[in-house]
Design a protein around this motif. Structure first.
Motif, PDB file in Angstrom:
ATOM      1  N   MET A   1       0.859  -1.193   0.000  1.00 58.28           N
ATOM      2  CA  MET A   1       0.000   0.000   0.000  1.00 58.28           C
ATOM      3  C   MET A   1       0.887   1.232   0.000  1.00 58.28           C
ATOM      4  SD  MET A   1      -3.122   0.639   2.677  1.00 58.28           S
ATOM      5  CE  MET A   1      -4.335   1.922   2.439  1.00 58.28           C
ATOM      6  N   ASP A   2       0.545   2.232  -0.810  1.00 55.73           N
ATOM      7  CA  ASP A   2       1.408   3.410  -0.896  1.00 55.73           C
ATOM      8  C   ASP A   2       0.697   4.702  -0.497  1.00 55.73           C
ATOM      9  OD1 ASP A   2      -0.296   3.691  -3.001  1.00 55.73           O
ATOM     10  OD2 ASP A   2       1.261   3.776  -4.559  1.00 55.73           O
ATOM     11  N   THR A   3      -0.471   4.614   0.086  1.00 57.10           N
ATOM     12  CA  THR A   3      -1.164   5.784   0.661  1.00 57.10           C
ATOM     13  C   THR A   3      -1.543   5.438   2.098  1.00 57.10           C
ATOM     14  OG1 THR A   3      -3.340   5.028  -0.126  1.00 57.10           O
ATOM     15  CG2 THR A   3      -2.097   6.536  -1.559  1.00 57.10           C
ATOM     16  N   HIS A   4      -1.659   6.437   2.920  1.00 59.16           N
ATOM     17  CA  HIS A   4      -2.010   6.151   4.317  1.00 59.16           C
ATOM     18  C   HIS A   4      -3.403   5.536   4.377  1.00 59.16           C
ATOM     19  CE1 HIS A   4      -4.557   9.805   4.494  1.00 59.16           C
ATOM     20  NE2 HIS A   4      -3.590  10.392   3.791  1.00 59.16           N
ATOM     21  N   PRO A   5      -3.699   4.730   5.398  1.00 58.65           N
ATOM     22  CA  PRO A   5      -4.928   3.922   5.423  1.00 58.65           C
ATOM     23  C   PRO A   5      -6.220   4.733   5.297  1.00 58.65           C
ATOM     24  CG  PRO A   5      -3.392   3.168   7.105  1.00 58.65           C
ATOM     25  CD  PRO A   5      -2.819   4.423   6.532  1.00 58.65           C
ATOM     26  N   ARG A   6      -6.269   5.940   5.833  1.00 54.94           N
ATOM     27  CA  ARG A   6      -7.516   6.700   5.815  1.00 54.94           C
ATOM     28  C   ARG A   6      -7.532   7.752   4.691  1.00 54.94           C
ATOM     29  NH1 ARG A   6     -10.774   6.290  10.309  1.00 54.94           N
ATOM     30  NH2 ARG A   6     -11.590   8.390   9.956  1.00 54.94           N
ATOM     31  N   TYR A   7      -6.739   7.532   3.663  1.00 46.60           N
ATOM     32  CA  TYR A   7      -6.684   8.488   2.547  1.00 46.60           C
ATOM     33  C   TYR A   7      -8.069   8.598   1.893  1.00 46.60           C
ATOM     34  CZ  TYR A   7      -5.284  10.694  -1.836  1.00 46.60           C
ATOM     35  OH  TYR A   7      -5.172  11.545  -2.906  1.00 46.60           O
ATOM     36  N   GLY A   8      -8.604   9.843   1.835  1.00 43.16           N
ATOM     37  CA  GLY A   8      -9.912  10.071   1.232  1.00 43.16           C
ATOM     38  C   GLY A   8     -11.080   9.617   2.077  1.00 43.16           C
ATOM     39  N   HIS A   9     -10.835   9.306   3.344  1.00 41.49           N
ATOM     40  CA  HIS A   9     -11.914   8.837   4.218  1.00 41.49           C
ATOM     41  C   HIS A   9     -12.949   9.937   4.413  1.00 41.49           C
ATOM     42  CE1 HIS A   9     -13.977   6.945   7.564  1.00 41.49           C
ATOM     43  NE2 HIS A   9     -13.237   5.847   7.379  1.00 41.49           N
ATOM     44  N   SER A  10     -14.226   9.571   4.401  1.00 47.29           N
ATOM     45  CA  SER A  10     -15.301  10.563   4.517  1.00 47.29           C
ATOM     46  C   SER A  10     -15.305  11.263   5.871  1.00 47.29           C
ATOM     47  CB  SER A  10     -16.660   9.892   4.296  1.00 47.29           C
ATOM     48  OG  SER A  10     -16.891   8.874   5.276  1.00 47.29           O
TER      49      SER A  10
ATOM     50  N   GLY B   1     -12.480  11.944   7.567  1.00 50.14           N
ATOM     51  CA  GLY B   1     -11.180  12.557   7.812  1.00 50.14           C
ATOM     52  C   GLY B   1     -10.058  11.545   7.819  1.00 50.14           C
ATOM     53  N   ASP B   2      -8.860  12.020   7.500  1.00 48.04           N
ATOM     54  CA  ASP B   2      -7.720  11.095   7.440  1.00 48.04           C
ATOM     55  C   ASP B   2      -6.989  10.962   8.766  1.00 48.04           C
ATOM     56  OD1 ASP B   2      -6.411  13.526   7.643  1.00 48.04           O
ATOM     57  OD2 ASP B   2      -5.875  13.590   5.514  1.00 48.04           O
ATOM     58  N   ASN B   3      -7.302  11.819   9.742  1.00 43.88           N
ATOM     59  CA  ASN B   3      -6.718  11.742  11.096  1.00 43.88           C
ATOM     60  C   ASN B   3      -5.203  11.927  11.114  1.00 43.88           C
ATOM     61  OD1 ASN B   3      -9.264  11.286  12.019  1.00 43.88           O
ATOM     62  ND2 ASN B   3      -8.926   9.195  12.726  1.00 43.88           N
ATOM     63  N   LEU B   4      -4.647  12.546  10.092  1.00 46.86           N
ATOM     64  CA  LEU B   4      -3.190  12.731  10.075  1.00 46.86           C
ATOM     65  C   LEU B   4      -2.701  13.655  11.184  1.00 46.86           C
ATOM     66  CD1 LEU B   4      -2.402  12.949   6.248  1.00 46.86           C
ATOM     67  CD2 LEU B   4      -1.846  11.102   7.845  1.00 46.86           C
ATOM     68  N   GLU B   5      -3.612  14.456  11.761  1.00 41.14           N
ATOM     69  CA  GLU B   5      -3.206  15.298  12.887  1.00 41.14           C
ATOM     70  C   GLU B   5      -2.864  14.460  14.117  1.00 41.14           C
ATOM     71  OE1 GLU B   5      -7.649  14.722  13.095  1.00 41.14           O
ATOM     72  OE2 GLU B   5      -6.162  15.174  11.533  1.00 41.14           O
TER      73      GLU B   5
ATOM     74  N   ASN C   1      -1.122   4.442  20.013  1.00 41.00           N
ATOM     75  CA  ASN C   1      -2.389   5.176  19.947  1.00 41.00           C
ATOM     76  C   ASN C   1      -2.550   5.861  18.596  1.00 41.00           C
ATOM     77  OD1 ASN C   1      -3.103   4.449  22.556  1.00 41.00           O
ATOM     78  ND2 ASN C   1      -2.177   6.271  23.472  1.00 41.00           N
ATOM     79  N   ALA C   2      -1.462   6.438  18.078  1.00 37.96           N
ATOM     80  CA  ALA C   2      -1.545   7.081  16.767  1.00 37.96           C
ATOM     81  C   ALA C   2      -1.847   6.050  15.687  1.00 37.96           C
ATOM     82  CB  ALA C   2      -0.243   7.811  16.461  1.00 37.96           C
ATOM     83  N   SER C   3      -1.234   4.899  15.765  1.00 38.67           N
ATOM     84  CA  SER C   3      -1.467   3.871  14.750  1.00 38.67           C
ATOM     85  C   SER C   3      -2.927   3.417  14.739  1.00 38.67           C
ATOM     86  CB  SER C   3      -0.551   2.670  15.002  1.00 38.67           C
ATOM     87  OG  SER C   3      -0.959   1.936  16.166  1.00 38.67           O
ATOM     88  N   GLN C   4      -3.544   3.385  15.912  1.00 40.86           N
ATOM     89  CA  GLN C   4      -4.949   2.991  15.969  1.00 40.86           C
ATOM     90  C   GLN C   4      -5.847   4.077  15.382  1.00 40.86           C
ATOM     91  OE1 GLN C   4      -5.762  -0.313  17.088  1.00 40.86           O
ATOM     92  NE2 GLN C   4      -3.591  -0.143  16.608  1.00 40.86           N
ATOM     93  N   ALA C   5      -5.522   5.348  15.674  1.00 39.76           N
ATOM     94  CA  ALA C   5      -6.312   6.449  15.114  1.00 39.76           C
ATOM     95  C   ALA C   5      -6.161   6.525  13.605  1.00 39.76           C
ATOM     96  CB  ALA C   5      -5.892   7.767  15.762  1.00 39.76           C
ATOM     97  N   LEU C   6      -5.003   6.087  13.102  1.00 40.77           N
ATOM     98  CA  LEU C   6      -4.717   6.148  11.665  1.00 40.77           C
ATOM     99  C   LEU C   6      -5.076   4.856  10.939  1.00 40.77           C
ATOM    100  CD1 LEU C   6      -1.281   7.908  12.096  1.00 40.77           C
ATOM    101  CD2 LEU C   6      -3.250   8.912  10.921  1.00 40.77           C
ATOM    102  N   ASP C   7      -5.641   3.890  11.661  1.00 37.43           N
ATOM    103  CA  ASP C   7      -6.113   2.619  11.086  1.00 37.43           C
ATOM    104  C   ASP C   7      -4.989   1.731  10.565  1.00 37.43           C
ATOM    105  OD1 ASP C   7      -8.677   3.266  11.726  1.00 37.43           O
ATOM    106  OD2 ASP C   7      -9.319   3.768   9.688  1.00 37.43           O
ATOM    107  N   TYR C   8      -3.867   1.715  11.246  1.00 46.00           N
ATOM    108  CA  TYR C   8      -2.818   0.752  10.900  1.00 46.00           C
ATOM    109  C   TYR C   8      -3.122  -0.562  11.629  1.00 46.00           C
ATOM    110  CZ  TYR C   8       0.061   4.265   8.585  1.00 46.00           C
ATOM    111  OH  TYR C   8       0.535   5.218   7.719  1.00 46.00           O
ATOM    112  N   GLY C   9      -4.036  -1.324  11.063  1.00 42.85           N
ATOM    113  CA  GLY C   9      -4.438  -2.572  11.690  1.00 42.85           C
ATOM    114  C   GLY C   9      -3.453  -3.694  11.420  1.00 42.85           C
ATOM    115  N   GLU C  10      -3.686  -4.830  12.082  1.00 38.88           N
ATOM    116  CA  GLU C  10      -2.782  -5.975  11.943  1.00 38.88           C
ATOM    117  C   GLU C  10      -2.739  -6.482  10.512  1.00 38.88           C
ATOM    118  OE1 GLU C  10      -3.866  -8.948  14.707  1.00 38.88           O
ATOM    119  OE2 GLU C  10      -3.403  -7.736  16.497  1.00 38.88           O
TER     120      GLU C  10
END
Length: 225
Positions: free
Chosen positions: A145-154, A156-160, A173-182
């Motif tokens: 994957m070459d874009t962050h997990p929440r790219y274009g999410h309705s 928000g992408d939560n990059l903050e 905690n940041a990984s969970q907010a950004l949807d970096y799942g297992e």
């Protein structure tokens, strides 16, 4: 304005007041005059009882009536001064409206330019953030994957929420907010381990509770005791 209010407060007893009489009719009276007439009446009663001459009514009331007359003239005069001062102030303000308006127009234009500059800088920074987050995702997903997990999410992408631990890894905690799942993480060592992993509880077979009685007489063999 302050002079007018001060004069009114200090000379309020010489101002006419409207009250209801015994017949529910509105009548005007001046507190200072009413007090003076009441005092004069008491003095006249005392003088009559003592066989003395009555006080000169006009002499007693003259200074009070003079203050009442002064109040009637002074208040309108002070109100006129207030009106004149207000008009002069408003006229002065009106004369400054054009130069003041031109100045504020320039200030608004400068503020707009500063806002546009800051907005452009924000957009560039956001693009850089998305680019680096995408490269990080490419690394952590081993190229899947070459874009962050929440790219274009309705929502928000939560990059903050991007935050690093002391060792440079992305915090848990940041990984969970950004949807970096297992399912996504295939390269270990880039994300902080879960600081509180869930513990699998063993299934316990609870024995049937027993009842402890002082005496067992009178119960059947199938009764726990």
């Amino acid at each position: 304005m302050a002079k007018l209010e001060t004069y009114r407060q200090e000379n309020a007893r010489y101002a006419p007041r409207k009250t209801l009489n015994a017949l529910d009719q509105y009548v005007y009276h001046v507190p200072a005059v009413r007090e003076a007439e009441r005092d004069l009446r008491e003095q006249e009663i005392e003088a009559a009882a003592a066989g003395k001459a009555l006080s000169d009514r006009d002499k007693v009331l003259r200074p009070i009536l003079a203050k009442v007359d002064e109040y009637k003239r002074m208040v309108p005069a002070l109100e006129a001064l207030v009106t004149m001062a207000r008009n002069e102030y408003e006229d002065g303000v009106r004369e400054e409206l054009v130069p003041m308006g031109l100045k504020e127009a320039r200030n608004a234009a400068q503020a707009r330019d500063a806002w546009e500059k800051a907005y452009r800088a924000m957009e560039l920074a956001k693009a850089e953030l998305e680019r680096h987050a995408g490269l990080f995702t490419w690394c952590v997903s081993a190229g899947d994957m070459d874009t962050h997990p929440r790219y274009g999410h309705s929502q928000g992408d939560n990059l903050e929420c991007w935050e690093l631990a002391k060792d440079g890894k992305l915090t848990w905690n940041a990984s969970q907010a950004l949807d970096y799942g297992e399912w996504l993480v295939k390269t270990p060592g880039l994300i902080e381990p879960n600081p509180a992993p869930s513990v699998t509880e063993e299934f316990n077979h609870n024995p049937k509770p027993k009842y402890y009685l002082a005496k067992a007489e009178g119960y059947g063999d199938n009764w726990d005791h």
